[in-house]
Scaffold this motif. Sequence first.
Motif, PDB file in Angstrom:
ATOM      1  N   LEU A 112      33.202  47.165  36.874  1.00 55.76           N
ATOM      2  CA  LEU A 112      33.835  47.317  38.183  1.00 55.76           C
ATOM      3  C   LEU A 112      35.245  47.851  37.986  1.00 55.76           C
ATOM      4  O   LEU A 112      35.957  47.402  37.083  1.00 55.76           O
ATOM      5  CB  LEU A 112      33.900  45.974  38.929  1.00 55.76           C
ATOM      6  CG  LEU A 112      32.572  45.308  39.280  1.00 55.76           C
ATOM      7  CD1 LEU A 112      32.819  43.924  39.861  1.00 55.76           C
ATOM      8  CD2 LEU A 112      31.768  46.158  40.247  1.00 55.76           C
ATOM      9  N   LEU A 170      28.376  52.324  45.589  1.00 51.70           N
ATOM     10  CA  LEU A 170      29.017  52.191  44.284  1.00 51.70           C
ATOM     11  C   LEU A 170      28.467  53.238  43.320  1.00 51.70           C
ATOM     12  O   LEU A 170      27.276  53.572  43.362  1.00 51.70           O
ATOM     13  CB  LEU A 170      28.778  50.805  43.685  1.00 51.70           C
ATOM     14  CG  LEU A 170      29.886  49.760  43.857  1.00 51.70           C
ATOM     15  CD1 LEU A 170      30.113  49.467  45.334  1.00 51.70           C
ATOM     16  CD2 LEU A 170      29.549  48.485  43.099  1.00 51.70           C
ATOM     17  N   LEU A 198      29.159  42.873  40.781  1.00 54.48           N
ATOM     18  CA  LEU A 198      29.933  42.522  41.971  1.00 54.48           C
ATOM     19  C   LEU A 198      29.359  41.271  42.633  1.00 54.48           C
ATOM     20  O   LEU A 198      30.109  40.366  43.034  1.00 54.48           O
ATOM     21  CB  LEU A 198      29.935  43.686  42.956  1.00 54.48           C
ATOM     22  CG  LEU A 198      30.664  43.458  44.280  1.00 54.48           C
ATOM     23  CD1 LEU A 198      32.134  43.145  44.044  1.00 54.48           C
ATOM     24  CD2 LEU A 198      30.517  44.677  45.185  1.00 54.48           C
ATOM     25  N   VAL A 242      37.817  47.560  42.752  1.00 55.99           N
ATOM     26  CA  VAL A 242      36.976  47.485  43.947  1.00 55.99           C
ATOM     27  C   VAL A 242      37.705  46.727  45.055  1.00 55.99           C
ATOM     28  O   VAL A 242      38.222  45.627  44.836  1.00 55.99           O
ATOM     29  CB  VAL A 242      35.629  46.794  43.627  1.00 55.99           C
ATOM     30  CG1 VAL A 242      34.839  46.516  44.900  1.00 55.99           C
ATOM     31  CG2 VAL A 242      34.821  47.651  42.665  1.00 55.99           C
ATOM     32  N   ARG A 279      32.840  52.101  40.778  1.00 58.96           N
ATOM     33  CA  ARG A 279      33.820  52.428  41.818  1.00 58.96           C
ATOM     34  C   ARG A 279      33.151  52.481  43.173  1.00 58.96           C
ATOM     35  O   ARG A 279      31.987  52.863  43.295  1.00 58.96           O
ATOM     36  CB  ARG A 279      34.481  53.771  41.531  1.00 58.96           C
ATOM     37  CG  ARG A 279      35.433  53.774  40.350  1.00 58.96           C
ATOM     38  CD  ARG A 279      36.211  55.082  40.301  1.00 58.96           C
ATOM     39  NE  ARG A 279      37.257  55.063  39.279  1.00 58.96           N
ATOM     40  CZ  ARG A 279      37.082  55.474  38.031  1.00 58.96           C
ATOM     41  NH1 ARG A 279      35.905  55.948  37.660  1.00 58.96           N
ATOM     42  NH2 ARG A 279      38.080  55.412  37.172  1.00 58.96           N
ATOM     43  N   VAL A 280      33.913  52.141  44.209  1.00 61.62           N
ATOM     44  CA  VAL A 280      33.432  52.301  45.578  1.00 61.62           C
ATOM     45  C   VAL A 280      33.657  53.758  45.983  1.00 61.62           C
ATOM     46  O   VAL A 280      34.790  54.215  46.095  1.00 61.62           O
ATOM     47  CB  VAL A 280      34.165  51.353  46.550  1.00 61.62           C
ATOM     48  CG1 VAL A 280      33.711  51.614  47.985  1.00 61.62           C
ATOM     49  CG2 VAL A 280      33.902  49.897  46.173  1.00 61.62           C
TER      50      VAL A 280
END
Length: 336
Positions: free
Chosen positions: A21, A214, A47, A24, A218-219
């Motif tokens: 992640l 995602l 997540l 985020v 990353r978003v």
Amino acid sequence: MITVENLTKSFPGKGSPVLALREVNLEISAGALYGVVGPARSGKSTLAKVVALQEKPDRGTVRLDGLNTAGLDGRRLREVRRQVAVLGTAPSLHAERTVAGNVAAPLEQLGVDGPQRRSRVGRVLDLAGLTQRAAQHPGELTEGQRRRVALARAVATGPAVLLADDPTAGLAAEEAGTVLTVLDRARAELGVTVVLTSQDPAVARRVCDEVALLDSGRVVEHGSLLDLLALPGSQTADALLPAIDTPRAQSAAYDRAADVVLIGFAAVGALLPEAATRFDVELSTIGGGLTRVGDTPVARFRVGVRGRQADAVLAWIGDHGAHVTHLAGGPRSIAA
């Protein structure tokens, strides 16, 4: 509400850590059914585990109803964890217990008395559509039914949050749909906030209010699902809306060509015919199609327009709730 702030999580790798992640940031409203979608190894399950307080992040914060969970430990951590139920892809059931017995197990561990326990078990079995299966054992059920048993067990204790990690993976379409329906009912009837992860964006289209996409931890984009579907260049829209494969020559045969996204019953059913009549133009659908997001019809069409008021009709369609992307088309067309 669940607030994720600057969340980073890594795992040991060969030579250097593997970032699961990367910074985020998300806000998930109380009572939402929130979808986290993306390809394999995009960070979805990590997540989910961090939000469920099963993993600690390297950096960043998870807040549950404003409570900063970073400093929790011991008894307080266990208390907060009880508010977050987790439904995995391959939940484990007790083979020797009946369906009702499996659902009752966590209530027994909490010391819930017999009458109250039976009442809760009956309620969640009804919600999961399993009342008639209460006396059966897991080995007598289909895989989809077993997942619904695990779902009923997860919500039996009354958690505030349910994390469903890829709950439809490997299921046939009909059984997957039944599991999603139960998740939606849990949100609506029990008030639980549902965070649903999946590799299949179509899962989010069926039941989610909001979604985060995602990729590599990353978003990429997030927000209201209907808003993202109307956003030009949205990867979510590309994944969920009907594809448009109209040949360039077909689009070029019109004075104007445009891609139009229509959301809702009124727009899908009447907007284009009304526009053609009002402006006295020939308006043809030359690509795309219709789908549904939850109960809302959504269309993405490529339209070709012939007539003096081709520009005006497309502007009017955009002003009345559609989302219009102009294309290079016929001899009088422009790129916009």
